[in-house]
Enzyme design. Structure first.
Site, PDB file in Angstrom:
ATOM      1  N   GLY A  52      49.385 -28.179  22.575  1.00  0.00           N
ATOM      2  CA  GLY A  52      50.195 -27.941  21.643  1.00  0.00           C
ATOM      3  C   GLY A  52      51.747 -28.126  22.051  1.00  0.00           C
ATOM      4  O   GLY A  52      51.812 -28.192  23.126  1.00  0.00           O
ATOM      5  N   GLY A  69      55.993 -26.597  20.728  1.00  0.00           N
ATOM      6  CA  GLY A  69      56.879 -25.934  20.333  1.00  0.00           C
ATOM      7  C   GLY A  69      58.228 -26.814  19.978  1.00  0.00           C
ATOM      8  O   GLY A  69      58.307 -27.777  20.480  1.00  0.00           O
ATOM      9  N   ALA A  70      59.279 -26.084  19.680  1.00  0.00           N
ATOM     10  CA  ALA A  70      60.485 -26.760  19.408  1.00  0.00           C
ATOM     11  C   ALA A  70      61.284 -26.947  20.769  1.00  0.00           C
ATOM     12  O   ALA A  70      61.962 -28.391  20.757  1.00  0.00           O
ATOM     13  CB  ALA A  70      61.711 -25.791  18.595  1.00  0.00           C
ATOM     14  N   GLY A 117      59.162 -26.988  23.944  1.00  0.00           N
ATOM     15  CA  GLY A 117      58.300 -26.869  25.181  1.00  0.00           C
ATOM     16  C   GLY A 117      56.983 -27.846  24.615  1.00  0.00           C
ATOM     17  O   GLY A 117      56.780 -27.493  23.459  1.00  0.00           O
ATOM     18  N   VAL A 144      52.778 -27.868  25.960  1.00  0.00           N
ATOM     19  CA  VAL A 144      51.942 -26.981  26.727  1.00  0.00           C
ATOM     20  C   VAL A 144      50.620 -27.935  26.969  1.00  0.00           C
ATOM     21  O   VAL A 144      49.836 -28.299  25.919  1.00  0.00           O
ATOM     22  CB  VAL A 144      51.264 -25.724  26.123  1.00  0.00           C
ATOM     23  CG1 VAL A 144      50.482 -25.027  27.225  1.00  0.00           C
ATOM     24  CG2 VAL A 144      52.589 -24.871  25.910  1.00  0.00           C
ATOM     25  N   LYS A 177      53.286 -25.818  31.204  1.00  0.00           N
ATOM     26  CA  LYS A 177      54.389 -25.957  30.063  1.00  0.00           C
ATOM     27  C   LYS A 177      55.608 -26.659  30.499  1.00  0.00           C
ATOM     28  O   LYS A 177      56.255 -26.374  31.548  1.00  0.00           O
ATOM     29  CB  LYS A 177      54.822 -24.621  29.487  1.00  0.00           C
ATOM     30  CG  LYS A 177      55.664 -24.552  28.372  1.00  0.00           C
ATOM     31  CD  LYS A 177      55.986 -23.177  27.664  1.00  0.00           C
ATOM     32  CE  LYS A 177      56.686 -23.384  26.292  1.00  0.00           C
ATOM     33  NZ  LYS A 177      56.651 -21.805  25.634  1.00  0.00           N
ATOM     34  N   ASP A 217      59.167 -13.915  18.824  1.00  0.00           N
ATOM     35  CA  ASP A 217      58.340 -14.778  18.090  1.00  0.00           C
ATOM     36  C   ASP A 217      56.812 -14.317  18.246  1.00  0.00           C
ATOM     37  O   ASP A 217      55.729 -15.054  18.412  1.00  0.00           O
ATOM     38  CB  ASP A 217      58.278 -16.064  18.415  1.00  0.00           C
ATOM     39  CG  ASP A 217      57.565 -17.223  17.731  1.00  0.00           C
ATOM     40  OD1 ASP A 217      57.701 -17.031  16.133  1.00  0.00           O
ATOM     41  OD2 ASP A 217      57.228 -18.262  18.053  1.00  0.00           O
TER      42      ASP A 217
END
Length: 616
Positions: free
Chosen positions: A136, A138-139, A141, A143, A158, A253
């Site tokens: 997956g 994120g903004a 990084g 993974v 990551k 988060d």
């Protein structure tokens, strides 16, 4: 005039897409196609349409297998895989690398990577870790799952994500911070940090334990869980967050998708990518970072300087509510909705399942208080409360009374209204100074006006809450004058000079209205001469003191009615510091009274305990 072959191709693909495709129509269109030089291109485009409608990795894998047989050309199949992968990435969808694993085409041949990614399927990192899945992004990084042949184990890796060097360097700074957070929070509640290596342009990559288990979101759908088990799960999460808090970090988060429940049933907190040190919180004021549905009100407003461990407590409360009810507490789609939710969210009486003990509901609601100083002061305090509940749930259930809690909240709601009014006036004053110097239409003046409108809206919401809470004690407060126009100004984003002047003219009137409401409220409750009256008046007076820096001798009689003790109050007055530390001292004072009302803690403190509690 017939359209060009390229235009014909686009029309055929559009017709195919509207008809929702399928093998029969695909063969028919290919047989009728009059331009042999574009036949392969049409064939790929038709398959792209079919694959774009696939909603699951299983279906997509089956369709790719069918396409491999039909295309019968390795080069065409590779083109199709890359095109579909690119479409999915562009639309922000989940890219399932496993879709291509059965096709017999190497990762290098497919070149599967998204824009800004440093690794792809089959990459070998640091001559050791082999990338075998993309988990997956994120903004900042991405993974991956990798294999570590030397240790014969799976790992999570990551790496920074960003479209240009500047973006990657910013992401790299966040990853270095995440390394610090993982080291500080070391324990079963977080992945073990295994290695930090360099990738690409000397950027850091974090190698962590690959946590086996199920995401909490999915686990809740699959696993029945009783209230006692819910409390234990959140208690363990709170203990992990408390380790972060004590190390000086705010996670920012916390949400079910960032929590994995291990096969043992223990929760593990993932993704520390946007955690920040409390010492740095004044450097990013105005930025909203995190997931809106699980964000504390101060986070929704972008008030970074107000974020601390209590903001994470709010997020834990939202997770706790979801674990208890299987429902999301709030659904926020954009920044505008976030701004409204930050001042208008009504969580005083959310619905819980019938089997949820009242005492557990009370703990959850305390986490979700809109005002930070009404919440648990830390995740550790929340964990301790859940631990006490687990060993003796009836003791918490019997503490305090509804009247005491209403009195406390009345005082805090009045304080919230007054504080919104103060910020409203401050930004109007700033706007006036800027307008007189540079003109009303300049960006700084308009920004100050926008902030003033937001706090005016917050004043309306806080006062409405105050009026509703005052009804059970039997105090009827008048409606806030000009309430409708204040709200319309906020929703319409009115930037006219006339509105700005109207707002400035009404400021003294609004202040007088709140003073009148306060007098009515205290007079109505004072006749009862109980803890609710004392608590309400004390909380409101503390807020007045904070805002106007009045002499606090007037608080003596009010404080004595709380029943905590005159010696402690005198000690507090003698050591109370004004200026920047005033608010923190008052918050600790409020917390002491709140613990008294909620949990029946002792009325007196030991020698020197008050100094430690209030001024640490």
């Amino acid at each position: 005039m017939d359209p060009s072959p390229t235009r014909q191709l686009a029309l055929v693909v559009a017709r195919y897409d509207r008809a929702r495709g399928g093998s029969v129509l695909r063969r028919q269109l290919l047989d009728e196609w009059p331009h042999p030089e574009l036949r392969e291109r049409l064939h790929l485009a038709l398959w792209q349409c079919d694959l774009a409608r696939s909603t699951s990795g299983v279906n997509r894998a089956a369709m790719f297998a069918e396409a491999a047989t039909e295309l019968a050309d390795r080069g065409l199949l590779s083109k199709l895989c890359r095109a579909v992968h690119g479409d999915t990435a562009e639309l922000g969808g989940a890219c399932y690398w496993e879709d291509y694993s059965e096709l017999g085409i190497s990762a290098d041949e497919l070149q599967l990577r998204l824009d800004g990614e440093l690794l792809h399927l089959g990459s070998v990192l640091h001559e050791r870790y082999v990338i075998d899945a993309r988990l997956g992004q994120g903004a900042f990084g991405v993974v991956y799952r990798g294999e570590d042949p030397a240790a014969q184990r799976s790992v999570a890796i990551k790496v920074p994500r960003g479209g240009d060097r500047q973006g990657r360097e910013r992401a790299a700074r966040l990853l270095r911070r995440e390394v610090d957070v993982l080291r500080a929070a070391s324990g079963l509640g977080t992945p073990a940090l295994l290695d930090v290596v360099l990738v690409g342009e000397d950027l850091p990559a974090i190698v962590m334990e690959f946590v086996e288990g199920t995401r909490l979101t999915q686990w809740l759908r699959q696993t029945p869980i009783a209230p006692r088990e819910s409390a234990e799960l959140v208690k363990q999460l709170a203990e992990t967050v408390d380790r972060l808090d004590r190390a000086g970090f705010v996670h920012r988060d916390l949400k079910p998708d960032n929590i994995v429940v291990r096969p043992t049933g223990k929760p593990c907190l993932l993704d520390m990518g946007v955690a920040f040190a409390e010492a740095d919180r004044f450097t990013t004021e105005g930025f909203v970072v995190g997931t809106l549905n699980y964000m504390a009100p101060e986070g929704l407003l972008g008030m970074t300087s107000q974020l601390d461990g209590r903001s994470d407590v709010w997020s834990l409360g939202a997770i706790f509510y979801e674990v208890l009810t299987r429902k999301t507490l709030q659904c926020i789609g954009n920044r505008e909705e976030a701004l409204v939710a930050s001042v208008a969210i009504h969580i005083d009486r959310p619905s819980f399942p019938k089997e949820t003990p009242q005492s557990l509901q009370k703990i959850c609601l305390r986490c979700l208080a809109r005002e930070a100083n009404e919440r648990f002061s830390s995740a550790g305090e929340l964990a301790a409360a859940l631990g006490r509940w687990g060993s003796a749930p009836e003791t918490i259930n019997e503490q305090g009374s509804a009247q005491q809690l209403i009195g406390w909240r009345l005082g805090m709601k009045y304080g919230a209204a007054l504080e919104n009014l103060a910020y409203f006036g401050r930004h109007l004053h700033q706007m006036g100074n800027l307008a007189s110097a540079t003109g009303m239409t300049t960006a700084p003046a308009l920004q100050a006006l926008g902030m003033a409108r937001g706090f005016a809206f917050g004043l309306v919401i806080a006062y409405d809450d105050l009026r509703k809470l005052a009804l059970p004690p039997g105090v009827a407060l008048p409606a806030l004058e000009h309430s409708r126009k204040l709200q319309e100004s906020f929703y319409k984003k009115d930037q006219s000079i006339e509105t700005a002047e109207w707002l400035r003219a009404k400021l003294p009137e609004l202040h007088a209205h709140l003073e009148s409401a306060y007098c009515s409220l205290v007079e109505g409750l004072r006749t009862a001469s109980d803890a609710a009256s004392a608590c309400c008046e004390m909380a409101a007076r503390c807020t007045l003191l904070l805002l106007s820096q009045e002499d606090y001798d007037e608080l003596d009689a009010v404080w004595l009615r709380t029943g905590i003790g005159g010696d402690e109050w005198q000690q507090f007055k003698e050591t109370f510091e004004r200026g920047p530390t005033a608010k923190e001292s008052l918050i600790r004072l409020d917390k002491a009274v709140e613990r008294r009302l909620h949990f029946g803690e002792p009325a007196t403190f030991g020698e020197n305990d008050l100094l430690r509690l209030f001024l640490k």
